[in-house]
Design a protein around this motif. Sequence first.
Motif, PDB file in Angstrom:
ATOM      1  N   ARG A   7       0.855  -1.188   0.000  1.00  0.00           N
ATOM      2  CA  ARG A   7       0.000   0.000   0.000  1.00  0.00           C
ATOM      3  C   ARG A   7       0.889   1.234   0.000  1.00  0.00           C
ATOM      4  O   ARG A   7       1.757   1.385   0.865  1.00  0.00           O
ATOM      5  CB  ARG A   7      -0.902   0.020   1.241  1.00  0.00           C
ATOM      6  N   PHE A   8       0.680   2.106  -0.974  1.00  0.00           N
ATOM      7  CA  PHE A   8       1.410   3.364  -1.029  1.00  0.00           C
ATOM      8  C   PHE A   8       0.585   4.445  -0.332  1.00  0.00           C
ATOM      9  O   PHE A   8      -0.617   4.561  -0.557  1.00  0.00           O
ATOM     10  CB  PHE A   8       1.684   3.767  -2.476  1.00  0.00           C
ATOM     11  N   ARG A   9       1.254   5.208   0.524  1.00  0.00           N
ATOM     12  CA  ARG A   9       0.590   6.290   1.254  1.00  0.00           C
ATOM     13  C   ARG A   9       1.232   7.616   0.860  1.00  0.00           C
ATOM     14  O   ARG A   9       2.462   7.739   0.838  1.00  0.00           O
ATOM     15  CB  ARG A   9       0.721   6.054   2.762  1.00  0.00           C
ATOM     16  N   ILE A  10       0.402   8.593   0.536  1.00  0.00           N
ATOM     17  CA  ILE A  10       0.923   9.903   0.129  1.00  0.00           C
ATOM     18  C   ILE A  10       1.506  10.615   1.345  1.00  0.00           C
ATOM     19  O   ILE A  10       0.783  10.974   2.281  1.00  0.00           O
ATOM     20  CB  ILE A  10      -0.179  10.769  -0.505  1.00  0.00           C
ATOM     21  N   ALA A  11       2.827  10.794   1.347  1.00  0.00           N
ATOM     22  CA  ALA A  11       3.475  11.564   2.408  1.00  0.00           C
ATOM     23  C   ALA A  11       3.363  13.056   2.097  1.00  0.00           C
ATOM     24  O   ALA A  11       2.972  13.864   2.947  1.00  0.00           O
ATOM     25  CB  ALA A  11       4.937  11.156   2.550  1.00  0.00           C
ATOM     26  N   ARG A  12       3.705  13.408   0.865  1.00  0.00           N
ATOM     27  CA  ARG A  12       3.520  14.773   0.369  1.00  0.00           C
ATOM     28  C   ARG A  12       3.769  14.773  -1.135  1.00  0.00           C
ATOM     29  O   ARG A  12       4.248  13.790  -1.697  1.00  0.00           O
ATOM     30  CB  ARG A  12       4.449  15.765   1.071  1.00  0.00           C
ATOM     31  N   ILE A  13       3.414  15.882  -1.764  1.00  0.00           N
ATOM     32  CA  ILE A  13       3.606  16.044  -3.203  1.00  0.00           C
ATOM     33  C   ILE A  13       4.485  17.266  -3.413  1.00  0.00           C
ATOM     34  O   ILE A  13       4.182  18.356  -2.909  1.00  0.00           O
ATOM     35  CB  ILE A  13       2.259  16.211  -3.932  1.00  0.00           C
ATOM     36  N   GLU A  14       5.589  17.076  -4.135  1.00  0.00           N
ATOM     37  CA  GLU A  14       6.537  18.155  -4.373  1.00  0.00           C
ATOM     38  C   GLU A  14       6.568  18.500  -5.859  1.00  0.00           C
ATOM     39  O   GLU A  14       6.328  17.638  -6.709  1.00  0.00           O
ATOM     40  CB  GLU A  14       7.945  17.745  -3.922  1.00  0.00           C
ATOM     41  N   PRO A  15       6.883  19.744  -6.191  1.00  0.00           N
ATOM     42  CA  PRO A  15       7.020  20.097  -7.613  1.00  0.00           C
ATOM     43  C   PRO A  15       8.228  19.406  -8.229  1.00  0.00           C
ATOM     44  O   PRO A  15       9.267  19.269  -7.574  1.00  0.00           O
ATOM     45  CB  PRO A  15       7.198  21.615  -7.588  1.00  0.00           C
ATOM     46  N   SER A  16       8.082  18.938  -9.470  1.00  0.00           N
ATOM     47  CA  SER A  16       9.182  18.248 -10.156  1.00  0.00           C
ATOM     48  C   SER A  16       9.977  19.236 -11.002  1.00  0.00           C
ATOM     49  O   SER A  16       9.425  20.199 -11.526  1.00  0.00           O
ATOM     50  CB  SER A  16       8.632  17.140 -11.050  1.00  0.00           C
TER      51      SER A  16
END
Length: 234
Positions: A225-234
């Motif tokens: 199961r993948f859990r979203i830790a955070r989303i960063e700009p690429s």
Amino acid sequence: MSEGVVILDEPRASLCGTAAVLLDAEGALSMQTQLRIWALADALRGQSDVVDVQPGMNSLLVMYDIASMDPERAPRELLARWRETPATPRAGKVLEVPVIYGGEMGVDMPFVCSHHGLTPEEIARLHAAPEYVVFAPGTGPGFGYLFGLDQRLFTPRRKVPEMRAIGGLVSIGGAQSNLGAPRRADGPKAGPTGWHSIGHSPEVPEPFDLAREGVNLLAMGDRVRFRIARIEPS
């Protein structure tokens, strides 16, 4: 299904070299088919003329004792065994993996977003929603190819591999997802891949550890199961 995949109407067994037979299952990838492949592999492991078995995605490679193998009979017998093998439920452990989507390790996130017409937030949400199943051993010990990717994220693999940093990469390739090994101080910093890196996990355990009970981190039938830790700009 992913680009370039041939879906068979009937199962096929073909010789591989002088002492092996490859079984290709009929139909598209599915949990029921893979359960049958694992069940047949388990049954064949106890057969006196079988040296080794290697389950794959919708396939099974059976290696025989060359001294006792009949190359004409072996494919027919394997097909017969396949047709009578039922799907057997398999209990596996669950590994939860926090993922930082995008960022310097998720360098292919812009391409995946453009390819599907989705935002990074939508990619992350769709990718983290399913519970993935380890269908077959991966390219390194302790990891495996993950089944369960949302069809909206199916992304053709690159025809020409590119270098990507090593360090718990979370990637998409065709109809599958993948979790890469953590970076080691004495190991390579990058490697070639045809998959698309959309993020990474900073907390990937060692995939193969002889000091651990159950040396492989993941085995066939285990869940991820993948859990979203955070989303960063690429």
